[in-house]
Every structure is written in C-alpha cells, then in structure tokens.
Design a protein around this motif. Structure first.
Motif, short mmCIF file in Angstrom:
data_model
loop_
_atom_site.label_atom_id
_atom_site.label_comp_id
_atom_site.label_asym_id
_atom_site.label_seq_id
_atom_site.Cartn_x
_atom_site.Cartn_y
_atom_site.Cartn_z
N ILE A 40 -5.87 10.51 -3.38
CA ILE A 40 -4.81 11.52 -3.55
C ILE A 40 -3.73 11.34 -2.48
O ILE A 40 -2.54 11.33 -2.77
N ILE A 41 -4.15 11.19 -1.24
CA ILE A 41 -3.19 11.05 -0.15
C ILE A 41 -2.38 9.75 -0.28
O ILE A 41 -1.16 9.77 -0.18
N VAL A 42 -3.06 8.64 -0.51
CA VAL A 42 -2.37 7.36 -0.59
C VAL A 42 -1.42 7.31 -1.77
O VAL A 42 -0.28 6.88 -1.63
N TYR A 43 -1.88 7.76 -2.92
CA TYR A 43 -0.99 7.73 -4.08
C TYR A 43 0.19 8.68 -3.90
O TYR A 43 1.30 8.37 -4.31
N TYR A 44 -0.05 9.81 -3.28
CA TYR A 44 1.06 10.73 -3.03
C TYR A 44 2.07 10.10 -2.06
O TYR A 44 3.27 10.12 -2.30
N VAL A 45 1.57 9.53 -0.97
CA VAL A 45 2.46 8.94 0.04
C VAL A 45 3.22 7.74 -0.54
O VAL A 45 4.44 7.66 -0.42
N PHE A 46 2.50 6.81 -1.18
CA PHE A 46 3.15 5.60 -1.65
C PHE A 46 4.03 5.81 -2.88
O PHE A 46 5.11 5.25 -2.97
N PHE A 47 3.56 6.61 -3.81
CA PHE A 47 4.27 6.68 -5.08
C PHE A 47 5.20 7.88 -5.19
O PHE A 47 6.15 7.85 -5.95
N ARG A 63 1.51 -4.43 -11.15
CA ARG A 63 1.05 -3.05 -10.96
C ARG A 63 -0.43 -3.01 -10.62
O ARG A 63 -0.87 -2.28 -9.72
N ASN A 64 -1.23 -3.81 -11.34
CA ASN A 64 -2.67 -3.86 -11.07
C ASN A 64 -2.95 -4.44 -9.69
O ASN A 64 -3.91 -4.02 -9.03
N ALA A 65 -2.13 -5.39 -9.23
CA ALA A 65 -2.32 -5.95 -7.89
C ALA A 65 -2.08 -4.89 -6.83
O ALA A 65 -2.82 -4.79 -5.85
N VAL A 66 -1.04 -4.07 -6.99
CA VAL A 66 -0.76 -2.99 -6.03
C VAL A 66 -1.92 -1.99 -6.02
O VAL A 66 -2.39 -1.59 -4.95
N HIS A 67 -2.39 -1.61 -7.19
CA HIS A 67 -3.51 -0.67 -7.26
C HIS A 67 -4.79 -1.29 -6.68
O HIS A 67 -5.59 -0.59 -6.06
N GLY A 68 -4.96 -2.59 -6.87
CA GLY A 68 -6.12 -3.27 -6.30
C GLY A 68 -6.10 -3.29 -4.79
O GLY A 68 -7.12 -3.07 -4.14
N VAL A 69 -4.93 -3.55 -4.21
CA VAL A 69 -4.81 -3.55 -2.75
C VAL A 69 -5.07 -2.15 -2.20
O VAL A 69 -5.75 -1.99 -1.17
N ILE A 70 -4.58 -1.14 -2.88
CA ILE A 70 -4.81 0.24 -2.45
C ILE A 70 -6.30 0.59 -2.54
O ILE A 70 -6.82 1.36 -1.73
#
Length: 174
Positions: A40-47, A63-70
């Motif tokens: 929740i925090i990471v997706y809120y901050v990044f996106f 997009r999948n690469a970004v989500h994979g790194v996260i």
C-alpha cells in the motif's frame, strides 16, 4: 506445546518450549499484514505521489518489470528478516517466537536459506496444508523446512506463575 531439550557443549541441558502451531500461524498473518502495508505504501508513493507510470513505457513487459522490482523485498521478506533479526521476522518478534538450531547454536544464513526455499513450497497457498500437517505431525512442531535445516521455532515467553516464586504453601510441621 512440546519441550525441546538441548545439551550444550558444557553438558548442560537447556529446555525450550516449542512454539505452537497457532502462534506460528498468527506470526505468519502478522507478517502478511506487514507485506500488505508495504504494498500500500510503496504503490501510493510511487504511483500516486511520484506518478512513476508516466516514465514507464506502456507495454506489459515494462509494467510487469516495474511491479516485479517492487515485489522483490516481499519475495525475500522471510529470508532477510530472519537473517537480520537473528531468527525473527516482525510477526515472530510480536509473537515472541524465534528460530534456533536444534543443537543449541544460533541459526545461520544457510539455515534460513533452506527454510526459505522450502517455505515457498509448503507455506505459500494453496500448498500451505503441507506445512500445517508437518507441524502437527512433528513432535517438535517443525515444518519440512525446519527439519531440513535442523532448526525449530521456540517461544520466548516465560510461563511463570506465582507458585514459581518464594510464596509457597508449607505445612504446619515445617
């Protein structure tokens, strides 16, 4: 709750109470809550705040690469938490349970790695019943990863009551 007896190199027996299946499951749920909070925090901050998606190409692979790194910290969560916090994750620390070696030594990174590799198979749904069955069937409440690594999860809670103190009933003839 079973008892684990370890004989040290000085020939001293140390008794530990193994963590119950319920304590371990609750620690797992608490760790899952930590992971959800991370997402929740990471997706809120990044996106939301930094709008990172505008820098990522619109194809699915990027997009999948970004989500994979996260998601990398989540994938290795149990491994790096146990390695850095000496056998505990945040959930285990809250529940006051800890991973130790059966021979009495502090578990090392290799032990945590073995537990983590088998955790992927036996703890992750839908195969989580494998770990549950092995903990119930084992006399030391060990899952397969614990058996392979030679570790056990113990409770750090002291079960001391008033009867363990100096207040003792003595008979009149004492």
């Amino acid at each position: 709750m079973s008892e684990l007896s370890i004989t040290t190199t000085q020939n001293v027996n140390i008794n530990f109470n193994t963590a119950s299946v319920g304590e371990r499951m609750l620690a797992y749920v608490l760790d899952a809550l930590v992971i959800i909070a991370y997402y929740i925090i990471v997706y809120y901050v990044f996106f939301e705040l930094f709008n990172v998606e505008r820098f990522v190409p619109s194809d699915n692979w990027s997009r999948n690469a970004v989500h994979g790194v996260i998601s990398l910290p989540v994938l290795f969560y149990a491994l790096w938490q146990e390695a850095l916090m000496e056998g505990q994750t945040i959930g285990k620390r809250i529940m006051k349970i800890k991973v130790i070696k059966i021979d009495g030594y502090q578990a090392g990174f290799g032990d945590y790695l073995i537990r983590w590799i088998l955790r992927i198979v036996e703890v992750t749904p839908p195969l989580s019943f494998i770990g549950l069955i092995s903990m119930i069937a084992s006399s030391r409440s060990q899952r397969l990863g614990d058996m392979a690594a030679g570790t056990a999860v113990i409770t750090l809670k002291n079960n001391i009551s008033i009867n363990h103190t100096i207040l003792k009933d003595v008979n009149d003839a004492y």
